[in-house]
Design a protein around this motif. Structure first.
Motif, PDB file in Angstrom:
ATOM      1  N   SER A   1     -29.720  53.514  -9.237  1.00  0.00           N
ATOM      2  CA  SER A   1     -29.069  54.780  -8.886  1.00  0.00           C
ATOM      3  C   SER A   1     -28.666  55.545 -10.141  1.00  0.00           C
ATOM      4  O   SER A   1     -28.827  56.775 -10.213  1.00  0.00           O
ATOM      5  N   ARG A   2     -28.178  54.812 -11.130  1.00  0.00           N
ATOM      6  CA  ARG A   2     -27.794  55.478 -12.379  1.00  0.00           C
ATOM      7  C   ARG A   2     -29.007  56.073 -13.084  1.00  0.00           C
ATOM      8  O   ARG A   2     -28.980  57.221 -13.554  1.00  0.00           O
ATOM      9  N   ARG A   3     -30.103  55.297 -13.145  1.00  0.00           N
ATOM     10  CA  ARG A   3     -31.313  55.812 -13.790  1.00  0.00           C
ATOM     11  C   ARG A   3     -31.858  57.018 -13.037  1.00  0.00           C
ATOM     12  O   ARG A   3     -32.328  57.997 -13.634  1.00  0.00           O
ATOM     13  N   LEU A   4     -31.800  56.952 -11.706  1.00  0.00           N
ATOM     14  CA  LEU A   4     -32.277  58.088 -10.915  1.00  0.00           C
ATOM     15  C   LEU A   4     -31.434  59.328 -11.174  1.00  0.00           C
ATOM     16  O   LEU A   4     -31.963  60.443 -11.298  1.00  0.00           O
ATOM     17  N   GLN A   5     -30.121  59.148 -11.270  1.00  0.00           N
ATOM     18  CA  GLN A   5     -29.252  60.287 -11.534  1.00  0.00           C
ATOM     19  C   GLN A   5     -29.521  60.882 -12.913  1.00  0.00           C
ATOM     20  O   GLN A   5     -29.560  62.110 -13.088  1.00  0.00           O
ATOM     21  N   VAL A   6     -29.726  60.018 -13.902  1.00  0.00           N
ATOM     22  CA  VAL A   6     -30.037  60.498 -15.248  1.00  0.00           C
ATOM     23  C   VAL A   6     -31.363  61.256 -15.254  1.00  0.00           C
ATOM     24  O   VAL A   6     -31.519  62.296 -15.901  1.00  0.00           O
TER      25      VAL A   6
ATOM     26  N   ARG B   1     -27.246  49.552  -8.270  1.00  0.00           N
ATOM     27  CA  ARG B   1     -26.407  50.476  -9.039  1.00  0.00           C
ATOM     28  C   ARG B   1     -27.124  51.001 -10.272  1.00  0.00           C
ATOM     29  O   ARG B   1     -27.051  52.192 -10.610  1.00  0.00           O
TER      30      ARG B   1
ATOM     31  N   ALA C   1     -34.286  57.080 -18.775  1.00  0.00           N
ATOM     32  CA  ALA C   1     -34.007  56.827 -17.368  1.00  0.00           C
ATOM     33  C   ALA C   1     -35.173  56.159 -16.669  1.00  0.00           C
ATOM     34  O   ALA C   1     -34.985  55.381 -15.742  1.00  0.00           O
TER      35      ALA C   1
ATOM     36  N   ARG D   1     -33.397  68.569 -14.361  1.00  0.00           N
ATOM     37  CA  ARG D   1     -32.689  69.841 -14.180  1.00  0.00           C
ATOM     38  C   ARG D   1     -32.537  70.565 -15.517  1.00  0.00           C
ATOM     39  O   ARG D   1     -32.732  71.793 -15.604  1.00  0.00           O
TER      40      ARG D   1
ATOM     41  N   ILE E   1     -32.737  62.842 -12.726  1.00  0.00           N
ATOM     42  CA  ILE E   1     -32.548  64.134 -12.061  1.00  0.00           C
ATOM     43  C   ILE E   1     -31.865  65.122 -12.995  1.00  0.00           C
ATOM     44  O   ILE E   1     -32.242  66.300 -13.081  1.00  0.00           O
ATOM     45  N   ASP E   2     -30.838  64.653 -13.728  1.00  0.00           N
ATOM     46  CA  ASP E   2     -30.161  65.536 -14.677  1.00  0.00           C
ATOM     47  C   ASP E   2     -31.112  66.007 -15.772  1.00  0.00           C
ATOM     48  O   ASP E   2     -31.085  67.176 -16.175  1.00  0.00           O
TER      49      ASP E   2
END
Length: 343
Positions: A96-101, A93, A15, A107, A103-104
């Motif tokens: 945003s996808r890399r940021l979401q990955v 986009r 990510a 977590r 964060i996951d």
């Protein structure tokens, strides 16, 4: 567990790795449209005859030239503006996808760490059980010492004739002796032993640590401080705050001496060397919301402060530095900064 950690780490790495720029379909379409428009415009001006100027002259008309350039190149410019907007939207986009990955992945790493800490609770519980056993054995030792003192007093007393008032007074003497706490007859604890006890045993096999702790529990003042420290360390561990994870900024021994002598403010601010923001935030939240935690923290701070006042009088700089490295001192630094004890 290890495979889960490796997967989370690979997700986080993927990510955060920037993607290589490439020529996408949007740019291809924009290029084709631009070339097509230029070809059509060129064909139009090549095959369509131009009208002669008024008066029959064939001079240069600047206005017509400017309008021609705008007619040819303005659509091309609009095509590439649209292409740039589409590329920017695609980049947003992807970010945003890399940021979401990321964060996951963070977590998952946090959950795995919490689970790993949860698996370490049995060993912590075993240490606490061992501490409780030592406390109970210390109480039994104190009772045995009191019984032994009473027995010696009874044997040393000469045999008495028929009861008389003086004999009754003599019989009251053991009661007076028993009124003195057993701890007062124990010599003061050595500073090195106290320092080792305040750091608590590292594992359930730390014989040296348990020996120092057993010796410290026989001292009344040290026992009260150790019990207060054990209570607050246990409460902090419920939020995942462990003193072994702390890496505080070390304050010089003279700073500890100033604090022990009553100084507050900027001269002793270095004692609040805990910089872990999450631990500070969690502790501050517990202080506001949990009454039991707040009472235990203030009790611990009072006991440690009382110990430090007596400890600093005869302690060397090296001994004060060793004290500052203990788990108990780190808890004091954390709680002191949260409560403003150094201000």
């Amino acid at each position: 567990m290890a495979a889960r950690d490796d997967k989370a780490e690979s997700d986080l790495t993927a990510a955060t790795r920037p993607e290589e720029p490439r020529f996408t379909g949007t740019e291809v379409i924009a290029l084709v449209l631009s070339l097509g428009w230029l070809a059509a415009a060129g064909a139009f001006f090549m095959f369509v005859p131009s009208e002669p100027l008024e008066g029959g002259s064939a001079g240069f008309d600047s206005l017509r030239f400017v309008m021609t350039l705008m007619a040819v190149f303005l659509p091309v410019a609009m095509i590439w503006v649209a292409a740039a907007a589409a590329r920017s939207a695609r980049i947003v986009r992807e970010e945003s996808r890399r940021l979401q990955v990321a964060i996951d992945a963070m977590r998952k790493t946090y959950v795995a760490d919490r689970q790993a800490r949860g698996s370490a609770v049995p060993s912590q519980s075993s240490v606490e059980r061992k501490l409780n056993e030592i406390a109970r054995s210390a109480q039994k030792t104190e009772s045995a010492l009191a019984t032994f003192a009473t027995s010696r007093t009874a044997v040393a007393r000469p045999p008495a004739n028929p009861p008389s008032p003086p004999t009754a007074a003599a019989d009251d003497q053991p009661t007076l002796a028993l009124g003195t706490p057993v701890e007062d007859s124990i010599p003061p604890i050595d500073r090195s032993v106290l320092i080792r006890a305040l750091n608590f045993p590292d594992t359930d096999k730390d014989e040296e640590g348990f020996a120092a702790l057993r010796r410290a529990l026989r001292d009344r003042k040290a026992k009260l401080l150790i019990q207060a420290a054990q209570d607050i360390l246990t409460l902090l561990s419920h939020d995942g705050i462990y003193m072994d994870d702390m890496r505080p900024d070390r304050a010089r021994p003279e700073v500890w001496r100033r604090f022990a002598k009553g100084e507050r403010g900027r001269s002793v601010a270095a004692m609040g060397g805990i910089r872990d923001r999450s631990s500070l935030a969690l502790t501050a939240g517990r202080m506001r919301e949990d009454t039991i935690f707040r009472d235990a923290a203030h009790h611990f701070l009072r006991k440690f402060d009382q110990m430090l006042v007596e400890f600093e009088t005869d302690a060397t700089d090296e001994e004060i530095d060793d004290l500052a490295k203990t788990r108990t001192a780190r808890a004091f630094m954390l709680l002191g900064r949260v409560t403003g004890a150094f201000d």
